[in-house]
Design a protein around this motif. Structure first.
Motif, PDB file in Angstrom:
ATOM      1  N   ASN A 248      21.826  52.077  28.130  1.00  0.00           N
ATOM      2  CA  ASN A 248      22.199  53.372  28.690  1.00  0.00           C
ATOM      3  C   ASN A 248      20.937  54.154  29.051  1.00  0.00           C
ATOM      4  O   ASN A 248      20.125  54.445  28.178  1.00  0.00           O
ATOM      5  CB  ASN A 248      23.016  54.181  27.664  1.00  0.00           C
ATOM      6  CG  ASN A 248      24.492  53.825  27.720  1.00  0.00           C
ATOM      7  OD1 ASN A 248      24.934  53.055  28.576  1.00  0.00           O
ATOM      8  ND2 ASN A 248      25.256  54.399  26.803  1.00  0.00           N
TER       9      ASN A 248
ATOM     10  N   ASP B 288      20.693  53.928  24.019  1.00  0.00           N
ATOM     11  CA  ASP B 288      21.368  52.867  23.254  1.00  0.00           C
ATOM     12  C   ASP B 288      21.540  51.614  24.104  1.00  0.00           C
ATOM     13  O   ASP B 288      21.665  51.686  25.315  1.00  0.00           O
ATOM     14  CB  ASP B 288      22.733  53.363  22.789  1.00  0.00           C
ATOM     15  CG  ASP B 288      22.595  54.408  21.711  1.00  0.00           C
ATOM     16  OD1 ASP B 288      21.556  54.405  21.018  1.00  0.00           O
ATOM     17  OD2 ASP B 288      23.499  55.246  21.581  1.00  0.00           O
ATOM     18  N   PHE B 289      21.548  50.495  23.399  1.00  0.00           N
ATOM     19  CA  PHE B 289      21.675  49.231  24.116  1.00  0.00           C
ATOM     20  C   PHE B 289      22.684  48.318  23.443  1.00  0.00           C
ATOM     21  O   PHE B 289      23.016  48.487  22.269  1.00  0.00           O
ATOM     22  CB  PHE B 289      20.318  48.507  24.184  1.00  0.00           C
ATOM     23  CG  PHE B 289      19.791  48.067  22.835  1.00  0.00           C
ATOM     24  CD1 PHE B 289      20.122  46.825  22.319  1.00  0.00           C
ATOM     25  CD2 PHE B 289      18.984  48.912  22.084  1.00  0.00           C
ATOM     26  CE1 PHE B 289      19.650  46.422  21.072  1.00  0.00           C
ATOM     27  CE2 PHE B 289      18.501  48.515  20.830  1.00  0.00           C
ATOM     28  CZ  PHE B 289      18.845  47.263  20.331  1.00  0.00           C
ATOM     29  N   GLN B 290      23.138  47.366  24.230  1.00  0.00           N
ATOM     30  CA  GLN B 290      24.047  46.355  23.700  1.00  0.00           C
ATOM     31  C   GLN B 290      23.673  45.026  24.348  1.00  0.00           C
ATOM     32  O   GLN B 290      23.615  44.927  25.578  1.00  0.00           O
ATOM     33  CB  GLN B 290      25.477  46.733  24.054  1.00  0.00           C
ATOM     34  CG  GLN B 290      26.506  45.870  23.398  1.00  0.00           C
ATOM     35  CD  GLN B 290      27.920  46.212  23.882  1.00  0.00           C
ATOM     36  OE1 GLN B 290      28.109  46.976  24.820  1.00  0.00           O
ATOM     37  NE2 GLN B 290      28.900  45.625  23.232  1.00  0.00           N
TER      38      GLN B 290
HETATM   39  C1  LIG Z   1      26.686  54.027  26.842  1.00  0.00           C
HETATM   40  O1  LIG Z   1      27.325  55.186  27.296  1.00  0.00           O
HETATM   41  C2  LIG Z   1      28.723  55.009  27.522  1.00  0.00           C
HETATM   42  C3  LIG Z   1      29.273  56.234  28.210  1.00  0.00           C
HETATM   43  O2  LIG Z   1      28.574  57.372  27.877  1.00  0.00           O
HETATM   44  C4  LIG Z   1      29.380  54.703  26.187  1.00  0.00           C
HETATM   45  O3  LIG Z   1      30.772  54.530  26.346  1.00  0.00           O
HETATM   46  C5  LIG Z   1      28.775  53.422  25.640  1.00  0.00           C
HETATM   47  O4  LIG Z   1      29.307  53.143  24.353  1.00  0.00           O
HETATM   48  C6  LIG Z   1      27.284  53.543  25.531  1.00  0.00           C
HETATM   49  N1  LIG Z   1      26.736  52.229  25.193  1.00  0.00           N
HETATM   50  C7  LIG Z   1      26.024  52.024  24.089  1.00  0.00           C
HETATM   51  C8  LIG Z   1      25.509  50.646  23.893  1.00  0.00           C
HETATM   52  O5  LIG Z   1      25.805  52.910  23.274  1.00  0.00           O
END
Ligand SMILES: *[C@@H]1O[C@H](CO)[C@@H](O)[C@H](O)[C@H]1NC(C)=O
Ligand SMILES: *[C@@H]1O[C@H](CO)[C@@H](O)[C@H](O)[C@H]1NC(C)=O
Ligand SMILES: *[C@@H]1O[C@H](CO)[C@@H](O)[C@H](O)[C@H]1NC(C)=O
Length: 304
Positions: free
Chosen positions: A140, A120-122
């Motif tokens: 991630n 997943d990305f943001q």
């Molecule tokens: C990435 O992983 C973290 C911890 O596992 C989580 O809190 C976060 O929401 C994740 N980021 C995305 C963009 O999904």
């Protein structure tokens, strides 16, 4: 990423297929005509579309979507004249090579590798103008060779899109990669990081030499024996620091090991003694900084 963004990206591609071409403007560089359509290298796509394209890129980058891109051999996200530069490695020309390095490198394989699997990305920082988007994206990653430990990785990108909505240029920095690397190694053995490094070096070298034995045969052969390969990788070259993934290091050869299976004729030399033009110490710091590489689109758009 929201489904609506995926749909929007799909719609804009469909619009293009229907002949909805952005017409070139005065003062803009226009690419060669291909079929009926002239490709404009600097279309004014607007903020919203560039945002959607940015999301589309990371959606396709994410595992397992990246597997489809790899299987296509020439990902349609890139123009065929695409030029790419990745911090701490090298420059990559053309669609096929970029499909291998941007998508192929990040799909799981049997190799022991410092490279992870993107999830997943943001997008945390973003601005866009004309055909260029500049962004910082937190992705991630899971690292299969490090007991599947997860870490976020911040990737800074400059992407230039052409009128076909393909990336014609990208400039990418893996922010804090040099910090990530020791963090990954320490995750293997917090008490004894030096032991962890030794273990990693042995595993990575074995992995590269196994790939060599399997895939680099005949005129692609780089080492006379597995032992010669292993000795070279563990004794004659550096492991490499975070900024040395395009230098004469073990870690550079580890990156290129991933691509061997796909095109041994192109990639075997990169794990060999002289690094095949990808893993050597020929580029000085000064040359790196002063390099004038990009040809397709100016990174500084004309002042209106
Ligand atoms: C990435 O992983 C973290 C911890 O596992 C989580 O809190 C976060 O929401 C994740 N980021 C995305 C963009 O999904
Ligand atoms: C990918 O593109 C290259 C360069 O244009 C071409 O030589 C090659 O045949 C293409 N491969 C496939 C599977 O389309
Ligand atoms: C890591 O995860 C993959 C897929 O989820 C799994 O196949 C593999 O066994 C895991 N490796 C370790 C060391 O846990």
């Amino acid at each position: 990423m929201k489904l609506s963004s995926v749909l929007l990206a799909a719609v804009s591609v469909a619009g293009l297929a229907a002949g909805n071409q952005v017409s070139p403007r005065k003062g803009q560089k226009v690419g060669v005509a291909r079929g009926e359509l002239a490709i404009n290298q600097t279309p004014d796509l607007g903020y919203k579309e560039l945002w959607d394209l940015q999301n589309m890129f990371y959606t396709r980058f994410k595992y397992p979507n990246n597997v489809n891109e790899v299987e296509s051999i020439n990902s349609t996200i890139f123009s065929d004249d695409v030029q790419g530069r990745v911090s701490d490695t090298r420059n990559f020309e053309g669609r096929e090579l970029n499909t291998e390095y941007i998508f192929g490198l990040f799909v799981p394989s049997d190799a022991v590798s410092i490279i992870g699997r993107p999830g997943d990305f943001q997008i945390i920082q973003f601005t866009a103008n004309r055909n260029i988007a500049s962004a910082s994206t937190r992705v991630n990653f899971t690292f299969p060779s490090f007991n599947n430990v997860s870490f976020p990785v911040q990737i800074d990108t400059w992407l230039a899109w052409n009128s076909e909505r393909r990336i014609s240029q990208y400039d990418v920095t893996f922010r804090w990669f040099a910090y990530l690397l020791p963090t990954l190694i320490q995750s293997l053995d917090r008490e004894r990081p030096e032991e962890a490094l030794k273990t990693l070096v042995a595993k990575v070298a074995s992995s590269i030499c196994d790939s060599h034995e399997t895939s680099c045969t005949g005129e692609n052969k780089q080492y006379d024996s597995r032992q010669e390969c292993y000795d070279f990788l563990t004794k004659e070259i550096r492991v490499g620091q975070g900024f040395e993934l395009g230098m004469n290091t073990l870690l550079c050869r580890n990156i290129h090991e991933h691509m061997i299976k796909a095109r041994p004729g192109v990639h075997c030399s990169h794990i060999g003694r002289d690094g095949g033009g990808m893993c050597d110490d020929s580029i000085s710091y000064q040359t790196k900084v002063e390099e004038q590489y990009f040809r397709n689109s100016p990174w500084v758009p004309e002042t209106p």
